[in-house]
Write an enzyme that holds these catalytic residues in place. Structure first.
Site, mmCIF file in Angstrom:
data_model
loop_
_atom_site.group_PDB
_atom_site.id
_atom_site.type_symbol
_atom_site.label_atom_id
_atom_site.label_comp_id
_atom_site.label_asym_id
_atom_site.label_seq_id
_atom_site.Cartn_x
_atom_site.Cartn_y
_atom_site.Cartn_z
ATOM 1 N N GLY A 192 6.659 13.590 1.714
ATOM 2 C CA GLY A 192 6.452 13.001 3.033
ATOM 3 C C GLY A 192 6.099 11.534 2.988
ATOM 4 C CE LYS A 193 2.927 10.781 -1.923
ATOM 5 N NZ LYS A 193 2.700 10.780 -3.378
ATOM 6 C CB VAL A 194 9.983 7.316 0.570
ATOM 7 C CG1 VAL A 194 11.227 6.466 0.707
ATOM 8 C CG2 VAL A 194 8.878 6.550 -0.129
ATOM 9 C CG HIS A 236 6.342 3.765 3.114
ATOM 10 N ND1 HIS A 236 5.546 2.824 3.733
ATOM 11 C CD2 HIS A 236 5.544 4.357 2.183
ATOM 12 C CE1 HIS A 236 4.335 2.837 3.199
ATOM 13 N NE2 HIS A 236 4.293 3.761 2.253
ATOM 14 C CG ASP A 269 -0.509 8.618 -2.783
ATOM 15 O OD1 ASP A 269 0.516 9.307 -2.646
ATOM 16 O OD2 ASP A 269 -1.302 8.758 -3.723
#
Lengths: 354, 354, 354, 354
Positions: free
Chosen positions: B303-305, B275, B260
């Site tokens: 949209g995190k990894v 990430h 997050d």
């Protein structure tokens, strides 16, 4: 390939199951003398019914996983309305990103089958659509939700708050904004004085609001979320209402947190009994040694859960929860169950005036 | 039946695997061209090696489950010592109840096979022995651990602290008491300025200490644990070190929390990349929709990894983690990797003087 | 501890759920717009209903696991009676050890909770009680079942038989002995000319009877079970009735065997379509690469299953099967569905005279 | 999108792990005093080593799942060569579609990550490529394999054969065609007189060959596969060699079949002991009540498996099998273990002359 427009992808809404309209008693009773999950589920339903009939037994509902977005919101809201639960311990996602989010007027959507496979997640990213397995969310609406929590933080006294206090303020917000109609868990709990705890409260949409709030405050006074206070408050409830039962959906922090209050009460010098009842719905495997799948028998070695009335149900929640709650709802023990209004045991003068 | 004495039950200690002594490279390389978990594991090991070689990439290790008690403590301590990790996000159990607990001089024990089945948990309860699947703990020693955290709380300034600040104080405590020798993660991280975050910090032995502390303080000033501050701090690290990789063991709050921070940075107005690397070891099923088992592809919709270098490994941790870390250790990229000392980016003057 | 007497342990019988008495349609329809397993289950129920409405579509029911002993016997018997299935492919246990066994007058029993843990299995062994997780069987009665199959073998012409021929002879036996009353799958299938195949037929109680038979015959002529003939017969049915759907409960040999007939028909030079419909209820994990948990999409790469109407349901069978079959039963498409009497397509003059 | 050409998709071959080249003993020994799967795996490895040292103990290897295509072929071939196994019970896929298939000169291929998701299975279908999770096969080559089994059937006497007899004929075929070089399980077993049983033999590539054979023979004399004979033969081995141990990879029919021979021997009037040793590697869940995941303790209630030396290992096979077999290989007990040549106990004069 070209994906359809965002509005096309977000067109079929998740609808919440209404257990008051469906009689599952004959089904659950037939399962009682079968094997495997059917029998376990029927026994869990009976244990839940028994909790409701046990005078003075406080019931703590523990929620982990994505349950509200999956269509179980009305089930939990109904449990609050019908006095079938006295406190809720949840991950933040169910309470803020999903329940409060829907109260703001937003919805969850059914994803097409092919989206589940993950190949189109790059496109979803471009369209600002977030995916939970087979369910879609408009990310721009989530940002609105984040901002609402920031505004709520700004309205609070700049001091450490338990997540329970913050979530109560979310209820106040919904009332003031006339947004609580329908089946909002946060709002129903606010009205019924049912406390909601999120022990990892910054791990959700509210976390974004709080980070923005603290960032804006710089070195000045600010709202903080005291997870130790959460633990202290829930422990006080155990001390004040020593007979308790747990209804756990999924594992994770809520399961551990709610179990631990027995030990915490002991640490404070109170001699309280273990949780008298415990049921858990989960598909977590016991063999990785993690808490989520650990047996309720194991919890008894820790002095947390008694083993006379405990039952684990090996099922994904959307299948098992409507049957267990629906059974207890139809059996009607809640009709004679008084409202416990546990929040009133915790609210100090300062809060009430806030 | 009669159970043996407590000392008999607690006689065979868990020993932590030492990956510096075992060359797993030929094994992992042979797995590279097999199928199923073997290939996935080999790819995860290569991605981890690649993270270590990526100049400026910050590595966040996420820990859920009972890993330290299972014999993985030395693996994680070694990662800290060898500059293979820049921050740790963990459940509280691994850090406090298990790692700090062992630093206090206590041990975990191998349970006999029959104890796993759960039938003797009542007897364990009487003997003050706690069980984690096939592992035993002396509950009286856990109480000593709780009390140590209470004493640490008493030594802190009465204000909101992030869990990171508190855990750093645990490192100070270990140094002062000359207890950090061996392979203590908390102590090694303290010395190497590697921050450790427990986003649900009251959900562990420290929670008991903190509840006791707050109870003793009554209405007076007291230490609180601000989980929003945790989130803010970790987000700041992402902002200051934008290229990042995740090594996740288990799922739960640590997985979600660390993912997050990309979104949190955006909420604060910083344009940071997702990430860049992500590997996860887990047996959680994807089909219950919960975060623990959700694919890393799904995380990319949020949209995190990023999805170029992501790999999930379907294995219980004790089997997969020594192979992945051991491979990267033997490959030696860490030798040329500078110490990041991320804690120094976060420590204000006030803290340092504390 | 001392276990109770055998009669006490074997006192609470498993009762089979009766889906004709329970209206699950409102429940399944509410699940249609939820997420995760609920939605998948509702879609599977609709696909099954659609199969029943598709003129000329033959439905093959595949059974693996211990389903009959778990209380699902009446569900499958009802499916045969109501023309909801045209052929059955099963492991031997469901058909012989459990269904035929109950027709002989025996029952399955509910095991006490503690027996599930496995610590008392030595005692069960001494008492001649066999355990299937939470279900008990009188082993002496199983021996009677073995002997009955031996007697049936002795009554057959000494030549290779398909398992279908043998199971048909079991139906003849039940009729002659007036044992078919109630809800016996074997007997209902015999009367309705629904063929039952057990591709690993010696892997069950009948295997013991057949081994005893072959042992007694020495070098003389004897009954043998030709599994290639099973495959040939089922393939012929696909050739004669090219539109087909699969309803798979569990995976294993029945799943693979029934899928493979599409390829077998091709091998024989017939151009037949893939299975048009396919639903599967299973908790098997896809990640071990084994057939049981492999997706139905994967089967399409083999040319076995079309992907327009396929759905997997992640649930233990006792929970999902009554809902899926109950939904289709209540929807009533079976009322207008003609009996296919597929056995008559396979029975040669010789068999009929046998 | 456009997929690459078939030759591009089938370019990276699966390579079989060679356990004789990798020393896993330090790793497995370190796992002995850890928790969860690591400890279970180490104990299973020790039990396997113990079996090998137990004079006169016959070892039965049971194979389910797609193990050979996953890169474990050389492990099993090595076990046969090193006298670490006396009989094999397998699903048909490992033996015919995968091992015999590779002996014909064909290979398995590594699938690109995106193919695992299932979206491209329609294209694979068009290209005649079959998929097993992350592994690809040239379907046209599988048809060649089917035809080879048909030719073998044509060369046999037209009577009922056990699968063991048929698989022995496959060994003869490989010898005659000079195709057995390398690490072929079927060929090594043929040379070492290690019998291989496939209790559901028509459920594989050989099934297609046999169906084609029987179709071509019409009403005339033909080869049939007598699964009862399989069961009888394996039971005879138990009678002749009463001390036995099971090494089970996966569950399914092979697990049940091999366990059942204890009971079958009793049915024939022989008083044989239960399997003295039993280890199983599986990820199947115990909670669906199916045989694959059922505990070995449960098997003891059936009188099949003794419980002193039994161990289940919760791991996908590609990870655990090289460690267990590699450990025992390095420990070297096999060096002093005589060849049992069990096939010679079963081969009648007629077969030898065939």
């Amino acid at each position: 390939m070209t994906l359809p427009e965002k509005t096309q992808l977000l067109s079929r809404t998740i609808e919440h199951i209404d257990i008051t309209e469906i009689d599952v008693v004959p089904l659950v009773e037939a399962m009682r003398r079968m094997s495997f999950t059917a029998r376990d589920l029927a026994r869990a339903a009976e244990i839940f019914d028994r909790m409701l009939r046990d005078d003075g037994c406080g019931i703590i509902l523990c929620l982990a996983g994505s349950l509200v977005s999956a269509g179980l919101k009305k089930v939990f809201a109904e449990m609050v309305r019908c006095r079938m639960v006295d406190a809720i311990v949840s991950n933040g996602a169910n309470i803020v990103d999903q329940d409060f989010f829907e109260a703001l007027g937003f919805r969850h959507y059914i994803a097409e089958e092919r989206l589940k496979l993950g190949l189109d997640d790059g496109t979803l990213r471009e369209l600002h659509i977030d995916r939970i397995y087979d369910t879609l969310i408009d990310e721009d609406q989530l940002r609105v939700c984040d901002e609402a929590t920031q505004r709520i933080a700004e309205g609070l006294e700049p001091r450490p708050h338990s997540s329970r206090e913050f979530i109560r303020a979310m209820g106040v917000f919904l009332e003031r904004e006339h947004l609580g109609a329908g089946d909002c868990i946060v709002y129903e709990a606010y009205k019924a004085h049912v406390p909601i705890f999120c022990p990892a409260f910054s791990d959700c949409s509210a976390g974004f609001g709080l980070v923005a709030h603290q960032h804006a405050c710089g070195d000045g006074p600010k709202v903080s979320i005291d997870s130790a206070k959460d633990f202290y408050e829930l422990t006080q409830l155990k001390v004040k209402n020593t007979t308790t039962g747990l209804f756990m959906v999924g594992g994770g922090v809520p399961k551990n947190f709610a179990q631990d209050i027995v030990v915490a009460a002991e640490v404070l010098g109170f001699d309280v009994p273990m949780h008298k009842y415990a049921i858990q719905v989960t598909v977590a495997d016991v063999r990785d040694g993690a808490l989520s799948g650990s047996t309720l028998k194991e919890a008894s070695s820790w002095g947390k859960v008694d083993t006379v009335f405990e039952q684990m149900v090996f099922s994904e929640a959307t299948l098992a929860v409507p049957l267990i709650v629906g059974y207890a709802y139809q059996k009607g023990a809640w009709r004679d169950r008084p409202a416990s209004r546990w929040s009133t045991l915790l609210e100090s003068v300062r809060e009430v005036s806030a």
